[in-house]
Design an enzyme around this catalytic site. Sequence first.
Site, short mmCIF file in Angstrom:
data_model
loop_
_atom_site.label_atom_id
_atom_site.label_comp_id
_atom_site.label_asym_id
_atom_site.label_seq_id
_atom_site.Cartn_x
_atom_site.Cartn_y
_atom_site.Cartn_z
N THR A 1 28.55 -46.35 94.15
CA THR A 1 28.07 -47.22 93.07
C THR A 1 29.20 -47.44 92.05
OG1 THR A 1 25.79 -46.45 93.32
CG2 THR A 1 26.40 -47.34 91.15
N ASN B 1 22.02 -51.18 104.67
CA ASN B 1 21.39 -49.86 104.61
C ASN B 1 19.91 -49.86 104.93
OD1 ASN B 1 21.68 -51.27 102.00
ND2 ASN B 1 20.32 -49.70 101.23
N GLN C 1 27.51 -47.34 104.75
CA GLN C 1 26.72 -46.94 105.92
C GLN C 1 27.54 -46.96 107.21
OE1 GLN C 1 23.67 -45.71 105.79
NE2 GLN C 1 23.13 -46.22 103.69
N SER D 1 31.00 -43.31 100.38
CA SER D 1 30.28 -42.26 99.66
C SER D 1 30.07 -41.06 100.58
CB SER D 1 28.93 -42.83 99.22
OG SER D 1 28.21 -41.87 98.50
N ALA D 2 30.47 -39.86 100.12
CA ALA D 2 30.47 -38.66 100.98
C ALA D 2 29.08 -38.28 101.48
CB ALA D 2 31.07 -37.48 100.21
N HIS D 3 28.05 -38.46 100.63
CA HIS D 3 26.74 -37.92 101.03
C HIS D 3 26.06 -38.72 102.13
CE1 HIS D 3 23.74 -40.54 98.80
NE2 HIS D 3 24.84 -40.90 98.17
N THR E 1 38.41 -35.36 84.58
CA THR E 1 38.87 -34.27 85.44
C THR E 1 38.22 -34.39 86.82
OG1 THR E 1 39.19 -32.88 83.53
CG2 THR E 1 39.01 -31.75 85.65
N CYS F 1 16.22 -45.94 96.66
CA CYS F 1 16.08 -46.31 95.25
C CYS F 1 14.82 -47.12 95.02
CB CYS F 1 17.28 -47.11 94.79
SG CYS F 1 18.75 -46.82 95.74
N1 PLP Z 1 25.98 -49.07 99.19
C1 PLP Z 1 25.13 -48.83 100.19
C2 PLP Z 1 25.10 -49.74 101.37
C3 PLP Z 1 24.29 -47.71 100.14
O1 PLP Z 1 23.45 -47.47 101.15
C4 PLP Z 1 24.34 -46.88 99.01
C5 PLP Z 1 23.41 -45.74 98.88
O2 PLP Z 1 22.22 -45.86 99.17
C6 PLP Z 1 25.26 -47.18 98.00
C7 PLP Z 1 26.06 -48.28 98.12
C8 PLP Z 1 25.39 -46.31 96.79
O3 PLP Z 1 26.08 -45.12 97.10
P1 PLP Z 1 26.09 -43.89 96.10
O4 PLP Z 1 24.88 -43.09 96.40
O5 PLP Z 1 27.36 -43.14 96.44
O6 PLP Z 1 26.13 -44.43 94.74
#
Ligand code: PLP
Length: 374
Positions: free
Chosen positions: A71, A152, A180, A200-202, A238, A327
Amino acid sequence: MRIYLDNAATTPLDPRVLDYMLPLMKDNFGNPSSIHHHGRQCKAIIEESRKKIANSLRSSIGEIFFTSSATEANNLIIQAAVRDLGVTKIISTPIEHHCVLHTIEHIVAQQRGVESAFLSVDESGQINMEELDQLLASSEVKCLVCIMHVNNEIGTISNVKSISEICEKHNALFQCDAVQALGKYDIDLSQTKISFLSGSAHKFYGPKGVGFVYINSDNQIKPLIHGGAQERNMRAGTENTYGIAGIGKALELCLEDMQKNRQHITFIRSHLIEKLKSQFDGVKIISPETDGHYCILNVAFPKSDKTDMIMFNLDILGISASAGSACSSGVEQASHVLRAIGLSAGYQAIRFSFSHHNTKEEIDFLVEKLKGIL
Ligand code: PLP
């Protein structure tokens, strides 16, 4: 039995990533900006991770910057492209993640002279390349094209190579949200010209709260967050040393295991498609069946009183899935993505998203529970 089928929302941390991070969390507490031993140790951990990400993308190390999330990365790119690179037109699609759509909306509302245009998508979520080509050809101003690699919610895979070629032809910048796709597909930036890319790592078995942005060295932008000189002046604050260590390790491991995991997940996904089609009247497979992302399957059932509480009932019965993106999953209305691809209001959609941890037995359990509910 508790089954997790919401891996597009987030993935569990790979135990090998945790094993890698834990000793660092115990021993490497230094501030990476300190020039003494403790600081230098942490700086080295960060640079090692940067190298892993850059190697996997075939980019230069200097083109990778760590952030708190995708994000943040997407916010940085879109806002900086307008502020620093003369972009006055942003071309995107209606099925981008909200962190892209809302940033575009914000910047168009705030910044006089900046406009946006949205390409149409077909029922599988694909854009029309000719429409993009024509829109860029008729635009006399500097454009930024924001198109995600993999959607996603429905798993549509964009033809990133063709998009990049069209952008290059018209001297437009191309931002690709690859959240994704990373760790699931090989992304080779030496073969595909992308101006900016976010991750994004998660989403690939790494820790939460850490992401990165690739900024092609042709594009000199300034930071969004001001303060210290961290991340070579691109992102003050940091560094999250352990998270950054984790993101590099997680991506490296995903790419090592990619073929094996892909084969297993593809089988799981096909097995679910087959069972749904044979056992549920009127089920609609929303995701592109054969050329969609192998980890995502969005399906819809004709609405009835039985589908009203379907997500709630699945949860009670031990299954975590999602009605759309995480979300928006508390929201009753179909998501912006499903509306954009024209899903009729008469359907209730569910997104199942898989990992290598899922088994055929879990899919069979899910199907039995769905039969019970419907
Ligand atoms: N972009 C896509 C396609 C995503 O699926 C997501 C998370 O659902 C994001 C951006 C946002 O990632 P983050 O959770 O690292 O903010």
